[in-house]
Design a protein around this motif. Structure first.
Motif, PDB file in Angstrom:
ATOM      1  N   VAL A  31       0.844  -1.193   0.000  1.00 11.22           N
ATOM      2  CA  VAL A  31       0.000   0.000   0.000  1.00 11.22           C
ATOM      3  C   VAL A  31       0.884   1.249   0.000  1.00 11.22           C
ATOM      4  O   VAL A  31       1.676   1.448   0.915  1.00 11.22           O
ATOM      5  CB  VAL A  31      -0.900   0.020   1.258  1.00 11.22           C
ATOM      6  CG1 VAL A  31      -1.928   1.132   1.147  1.00 11.22           C
ATOM      7  CG2 VAL A  31      -1.589  -1.327   1.447  1.00 11.22           C
ATOM      8  N   ASN A  32       0.758   2.073  -1.033  1.00 10.99           N
ATOM      9  CA  ASN A  32       1.506   3.327  -1.094  1.00 10.99           C
ATOM     10  C   ASN A  32       0.619   4.459  -0.592  1.00 10.99           C
ATOM     11  O   ASN A  32      -0.477   4.667  -1.110  1.00 10.99           O
ATOM     12  CB  ASN A  32       1.935   3.613  -2.537  1.00 10.99           C
ATOM     13  CG  ASN A  32       3.080   2.711  -2.960  1.00 10.99           C
ATOM     14  OD1 ASN A  32       4.196   2.834  -2.459  1.00 10.99           O
ATOM     15  ND2 ASN A  32       2.796   1.782  -3.859  1.00 10.99           N
ATOM     16  N   VAL A  33       1.111   5.157   0.426  1.00 13.07           N
ATOM     17  CA  VAL A  33       0.314   6.214   1.062  1.00 13.07           C
ATOM     18  C   VAL A  33       1.111   7.516   1.102  1.00 13.07           C
ATOM     19  O   VAL A  33       2.285   7.514   1.478  1.00 13.07           O
ATOM     20  CB  VAL A  33      -0.052   5.821   2.520  1.00 13.07           C
ATOM     21  CG1 VAL A  33      -0.860   6.927   3.190  1.00 13.07           C
ATOM     22  CG2 VAL A  33      -0.818   4.510   2.555  1.00 13.07           C
ATOM     23  N   SER A  34       0.472   8.604   0.697  1.00 12.00           N
ATOM     24  CA  SER A  34       1.044   9.930   0.943  1.00 12.00           C
ATOM     25  C   SER A  34      -0.083  10.872   1.316  1.00 12.00           C
ATOM     26  O   SER A  34      -1.258  10.557   1.095  1.00 12.00           O
ATOM     27  CB  SER A  34       1.798  10.448  -0.298  1.00 12.00           C
ATOM     28  OG  SER A  34       0.899  10.664  -1.364  1.00 12.00           O
ATOM     29  N   VAL A  35       0.263  12.007   1.910  1.00  9.06           N
ATOM     30  CA  VAL A  35      -0.759  12.998   2.281  1.00  9.06           C
ATOM     31  C   VAL A  35      -0.380  14.356   1.695  1.00  9.06           C
ATOM     32  O   VAL A  35       0.785  14.601   1.364  1.00  9.06           O
ATOM     33  CB  VAL A  35      -0.917  13.126   3.823  1.00  9.06           C
ATOM     34  CG1 VAL A  35      -1.328  11.810   4.433  1.00  9.06           C
ATOM     35  CG2 VAL A  35       0.354  13.637   4.464  1.00  9.06           C
ATOM     36  N   CYS A  80       5.071   6.589   1.420  1.00  7.60           N
ATOM     37  CA  CYS A  80       5.676   5.442   2.081  1.00  7.60           C
ATOM     38  C   CYS A  80       4.957   4.199   1.577  1.00  7.60           C
ATOM     39  O   CYS A  80       3.770   4.241   1.275  1.00  7.60           O
ATOM     40  CB  CYS A  80       5.519   5.544   3.594  1.00  7.60           C
ATOM     41  SG  CYS A  80       6.566   6.822   4.293  1.00  7.60           S
ATOM     42  N   GLU A  81       5.706   3.105   1.472  1.00  7.54           N
ATOM     43  CA  GLU A  81       5.115   1.861   0.993  1.00  7.54           C
ATOM     44  C   GLU A  81       4.976   0.899   2.164  1.00  7.54           C
ATOM     45  O   GLU A  81       5.971   0.544   2.796  1.00  7.54           O
ATOM     46  CB  GLU A  81       6.010   1.249  -0.097  1.00  7.54           C
ATOM     47  CG  GLU A  81       5.454  -0.052  -0.652  1.00  7.54           C
ATOM     48  CD  GLU A  81       6.339  -0.663  -1.736  1.00  7.54           C
ATOM     49  OE1 GLU A  81       7.457  -0.172  -1.939  1.00  7.54           O
ATOM     50  OE2 GLU A  81       5.888  -1.637  -2.367  1.00  7.54           O
ATOM     51  N   ILE A  82       3.739   0.488   2.439  1.00  5.86           N
ATOM     52  CA  ILE A  82       3.508  -0.479   3.513  1.00  5.86           C
ATOM     53  C   ILE A  82       3.415  -1.851   2.862  1.00  5.86           C
ATOM     54  O   ILE A  82       2.538  -2.105   2.044  1.00  5.86           O
ATOM     55  CB  ILE A  82       2.216  -0.152   4.294  1.00  5.86           C
ATOM     56  CG1 ILE A  82       2.244   1.322   4.716  1.00  5.86           C
ATOM     57  CG2 ILE A  82       2.078  -1.051   5.500  1.00  5.86           C
ATOM     58  CD1 ILE A  82       0.884   1.872   5.065  1.00  5.86           C
ATOM     59  N   LYS A  83       4.350  -2.716   3.234  1.00  8.61           N
ATOM     60  CA  LYS A  83       4.536  -3.990   2.538  1.00  8.61           C
ATOM     61  C   LYS A  83       3.588  -5.079   3.012  1.00  8.61           C
ATOM     62  O   LYS A  83       3.278  -5.156   4.217  1.00  8.61           O
ATOM     63  CB  LYS A  83       5.976  -4.486   2.791  1.00  8.61           C
ATOM     64  CG  LYS A  83       7.007  -3.844   1.895  1.00  8.61           C
ATOM     65  CD  LYS A  83       6.933  -4.495   0.540  1.00  8.61           C
ATOM     66  CE  LYS A  83       8.110  -4.095  -0.324  1.00  8.61           C
ATOM     67  NZ  LYS A  83       7.839  -4.397  -1.730  1.00  8.61           N
ATOM     68  N   ASP A 122      10.189  10.689   5.017  1.00  7.40           N
ATOM     69  CA  ASP A 122      11.215   9.939   4.282  1.00  7.40           C
ATOM     70  C   ASP A 122      10.512   8.888   3.433  1.00  7.40           C
ATOM     71  O   ASP A 122       9.649   8.169   3.929  1.00  7.40           O
ATOM     72  CB  ASP A 122      12.154   9.209   5.260  1.00  7.40           C
ATOM     73  CG  ASP A 122      12.970  10.192   6.086  1.00  7.40           C
ATOM     74  OD1 ASP A 122      13.314  11.265   5.541  1.00  7.40           O
ATOM     75  OD2 ASP A 122      13.241   9.895   7.268  1.00  7.40           O
ATOM     76  N   GLN A 123      10.913   8.826   2.169  1.00  9.80           N
ATOM     77  CA  GLN A 123      10.356   7.757   1.339  1.00  9.80           C
ATOM     78  C   GLN A 123      10.980   6.447   1.784  1.00  9.80           C
ATOM     79  O   GLN A 123      12.196   6.272   1.728  1.00  9.80           O
ATOM     80  CB  GLN A 123      10.667   8.009  -0.142  1.00  9.80           C
ATOM     81  CG  GLN A 123      10.050   6.930  -1.015  1.00  9.80           C
ATOM     82  CD  GLN A 123      10.054   7.293  -2.483  1.00  9.80           C
ATOM     83  OE1 GLN A 123      10.195   8.462  -2.853  1.00  9.80           O
ATOM     84  NE2 GLN A 123       9.910   6.292  -3.328  1.00  9.80           N
ATOM     85  N   GLY A 131      -1.330  -1.577  16.107  1.00 12.07           N
ATOM     86  CA  GLY A 131      -2.022  -0.550  15.344  1.00 12.07           C
ATOM     87  C   GLY A 131      -1.089   0.554  14.891  1.00 12.07           C
ATOM     88  O   GLY A 131      -1.405   1.733  14.988  1.00 12.07           O
ATOM     89  N   GLU A 132       0.106   0.182  14.416  1.00  7.27           N
ATOM     90  CA  GLU A 132       1.064   1.202  13.956  1.00  7.27           C
ATOM     91  C   GLU A 132       1.848   0.660  12.763  1.00  7.27           C
ATOM     92  O   GLU A 132       1.864  -0.547  12.503  1.00  7.27           O
ATOM     93  CB  GLU A 132       2.042   1.553  15.089  1.00  7.27           C
ATOM     94  CG  GLU A 132       2.879   0.344  15.521  1.00  7.27           C
ATOM     95  CD  GLU A 132       3.911   0.669  16.605  1.00  7.27           C
ATOM     96  OE1 GLU A 132       3.671   1.593  17.387  1.00  7.27           O
ATOM     97  OE2 GLU A 132       4.940  -0.024  16.640  1.00  7.27           O
ATOM     98  N   THR A 133       2.460   1.586  12.016  1.00  4.15           N
ATOM     99  CA  THR A 133       3.397   1.147  10.983  1.00  4.15           C
ATOM    100  C   THR A 133       4.784   1.488  11.486  1.00  4.15           C
ATOM    101  O   THR A 133       4.979   2.442  12.215  1.00  4.15           O
ATOM    102  CB  THR A 133       3.163   1.869   9.643  1.00  4.15           C
ATOM    103  OG1 THR A 133       3.483   3.250   9.791  1.00  4.15           O
ATOM    104  CG2 THR A 133       1.730   1.715   9.167  1.00  4.15           C
ATOM    105  N   ARG A 134       5.767   0.657  11.104  1.00  4.62           N
ATOM    106  CA  ARG A 134       7.137   1.018  11.484  1.00  4.62           C
ATOM    107  C   ARG A 134       8.098   0.724  10.335  1.00  4.62           C
ATOM    108  O   ARG A 134       7.818  -0.084   9.452  1.00  4.62           O
ATOM    109  CB  ARG A 134       7.560   0.334  12.773  1.00  4.62           C
ATOM    110  CG  ARG A 134       7.412  -1.148  12.782  1.00  4.62           C
ATOM    111  CD  ARG A 134       7.994  -1.706  14.087  1.00  4.62           C
ATOM    112  NE  ARG A 134       7.861  -3.151  14.071  1.00  4.62           N
ATOM    113  CZ  ARG A 134       6.827  -3.800  14.585  1.00  4.62           C
ATOM    114  NH1 ARG A 134       5.855  -3.143  15.180  1.00  4.62           N
ATOM    115  NH2 ARG A 134       6.773  -5.117  14.507  1.00  4.62           N
ATOM    116  N   SER A 135       9.210   1.426  10.389  1.00  2.00           N
ATOM    117  CA  SER A 135      10.172   1.387   9.295  1.00  2.00           C
ATOM    118  C   SER A 135      10.825   0.012   9.175  1.00  2.00           C
ATOM    119  O   SER A 135      11.064  -0.657  10.166  1.00  2.00           O
ATOM    120  CB  SER A 135      11.247   2.445   9.561  1.00  2.00           C
ATOM    121  OG  SER A 135      12.156   2.441   8.497  1.00  2.00           O
TER     122      SER A 135
END
Lengths: 495, 96
Positions: free
Chosen positions: A206-210, A221-224, A254-255, A265-269
């Protein structure tokens, strides 16, 4: 549908989403080897020496995987490239024995197409598909089986995947969810992917930007590897919020590649993967370009079934179904198949045109049948009441043998015993009484037994007719034909 | 093409998981540049109007039927693995 916005302290932000869906191609054998693709086999039992990347092994393409990718492209109204090229995408990982994945980079097999999303309230939206390419899946790593070792199973290694890349056309979690739902429906209709997200045969990056409304695209950012539609929606919500908070605090995005943790319930690098993302693509010297002719494309097109959008339109226009009923019926191919078989059988048994009984049949499937199936935890393909058995029940209502009310009881018995409708009606003596003489006799008895109510009715309390209908139905055990009762009762009450 | 420097050699080596001592990097950079310059002579040939060639032989990609003809050889697949347990390859723990 109102636009999804993330409210920041300094104003509203819009979310821009693109999805890369990895869909496992339905085929017997792998993309470049003759090993099987079935789920759940013993570890490394479905591995050829090609999949294990033994020296000297050469890939040979599976014709069915090519055909399935072309069929998928056609179902999405996409351009089909008669010339495409396989490239090596190089990276190092324990479950990738070749050290590269065979994929398609510059020249994919399928180009631009479209998916129509069905949003709330009958609103629809088109989302662009950028491309579809064929590639190999990697093996599977298990990190939690041993304190010192990672276990690797190569059964999935070399299985064909379609990577379906959308354009960044989605603006919120609902649209992303609708996109995945619709894509899954189409893939299952045409049989190119089973769409089973629990088994990993469909997963999404999932690619997300705001951005603030009116601004250009923000850094994404790309969520894998998100493996359910619900998690995709949650991941978008938390990632968009994270990005807005950073921007409002004066920071910059950061991309990078991130991972969604549904428990926290979070995304992390996933910084560990960053450096590895220098893929050094180049054309695979073991494979010549993939080429086919128009006849191959035409045959693939001829093999496609009616697609969900076309079916929905037909259900609404030819059969007069509501938008909602049509949408629900076409969402799963199995439901649509059941409904169509049911409808054909009802029309056949009653001699009425399909359009005349279509809405009643739809309401029955989505009401009584779905209710019973949900309660029993069964899929429609496992229904104890098949389409023909259901049609017999509906035909009994249509020809006046039983009332709709009685039909519900009969259905319950059918569902639990598997008996057919007419048997149950005969055994329990449920045939509706339409004999006017018989009903008239009962009406007279009911009126005679309730002189007080009759007086009130005649004094102007019209609503008491309901009371008399109820008494007649009670006296007949619910078997009196309600239409006949109404017709006979009113003149008698009015005197 | 720009010259390959020492840092690029170190990066390529790391991506390929080849260990190269620091004092060998300069020498390797020189060798790689030599090879690249040699190949770059091809740039002198005029290739306008010539379609890119995928193979030196006039052949088409061979296709196979979708039939299961291989597999069911766990033993053979694992035979050369330094370590295998319960039918899996066992590799040093990959830490995410």
């Amino acid at each position: 549908m109102s636009n999804y916005v993330v409210q920041g302290a300094t104003g509203d932000f819009e979310v821009v989403i693109g999805l890369e869906v990895h869909a496992q191609v339905t085929s017997n054998a792998k993309l470049f080897s003759g090993a099987a693709t079935d789920f759940g086999a013993e570890p490394n039992a479905q591995v050829s020496l090609v999949d294990a990347a033994m020296p000297g092994m050469l890939p040979t393409i599976n014709a069915e995987c090519v055909r399935q990718a072309v069929r998928t492209g056609l179902a999405l109204g996409a351009e089909i490239n008669k010339f495409s090229v396989f490239d090596r995408k190089n990276y190092f990982y324990a479950d990738l024995p070749q050290g590269y994945q065979i994929s398609q980079f510059k020249h994919p097999i399928v180009g631009e197409g479209t998916i129509v999303l069905d949003l709330d309230d009958g609103v629809s939206k088109e989302v662009g598909v950028e491309r579809i390419h064929l590639e190999q899946d990697a093996g599977k790593s298990m990190h939690d089986q041993h304190p010192q070792y990672t276990y690797v199973d190569l059964n999935r290694s070399g299985v064909a995947l379609m990577e379906i890349v959308s354009k960044p056309d989605m603006r919120g979690p609902d649209e992303a969810g609708a996109y995945l739902t619709k894509l899954r429906t189409i893939l299952r209709y045409i049989g190119t992917c089973d769409g089973n997200m629990e088994q990993g045969s469909m997963r999404a990056d999932v690619n997300v930007s705001v951005r603030r409304p009116g601004e250009g695209l923000g850094t994404r950012c790309e969520i894998k590897n998100v493996n359910s539609i619900r998690f995709v929606r949650q991941a978008i919500e938390v990632e968009a919020r994270r990005q807005v908070d950073i921007i409002e605090a004066g920071g910059k995005i950061d991309q990078e590649t991130r991972l969604f943790d549904p428990v926290k319930g979070e995304t992390r690098s996933m910084r560990s993967k960053e450096e590895a993302h220098d893929y050094r693509y180049f054309p695979d010297p073991d494979l010549l370009p993939l080429e086919f002719d128009d006849a191959f494309i035409d045959a693939a097109r001829a093999s496609l079934p009616e697609l969900p959008d076309a079916k929905k339109t037909r259900f609404m226009e030819a059969l007069g179904l509501s938008d909602y009923n049509a949408s629900v019926l076409v969402a799963e191919a199995e439901t649509a198949d059941y409904y169509e078989a049911l409808l054909a059988a009802v029309a056949d048994k009653t001699g009425k045109p399909a359009a005349g009984v279509a809405s009643k049949a739809a309401n029955w499937v989505l009401g009584d049948l779905y209710g019973a199936l949900n309660k029993a935890g069964l899929a429609i393909t496992e229904s104890p009441v098949g389409a023909v058995a259901g049609a017999e029940l509906l035909a009994l209502i249509e020809d006046g043998t039983i009332s709709g009310r009685i039909a519900k009881d009969v259905f319950e018995v059918m569902f639990t015993t598997g008996k057919n409708a007419s048997t149950i009606v005969d055994e329990q003596g449920l045939t509706q009484v339409s004999d006017t003489g018989e009903i008239e006799r009962i009406i007279d008895e009911v009126i005679a037994a309730n002189p007080g109510q009759l007086e009130q009715y005649r004094a102007g309390k019209d609503k008491l007719i309901g009371f008399f209908v109820g008494q007649v139905m009670k006296a007949t055990g619910g078997k009196a034909n309600p239409g006949v009762v109404n017709d006979l009762l009113k003149p008698k009450l009015d005197g | 093409m720009s010259d390959i420097d020492k840092a690029t050699v170190a990066k390529i080596a790391r991506l390929a998981r080849i260990k190269i001592e620091d004092d060998k990097l300069d020498h390797l950079a020189g060798e790689i540049n030599g090879i690249l310059h040699w190949i770059e002579q091809l740039n002198e040939v005029n290739t306008d109007d010539i379609a890119p060639m995928a193979s030196v032989v006039d052949a088409k990609l061979r296709w196979r039927d979708d039939q299961v003809t291989d597999g069911d050889k766990q033993q053979a697949v694992l035979k050369n693995a330094p370590r295998a347990e319960y039918g899996f390859f066992a590799v040093p723990k990959v830490i995410e």
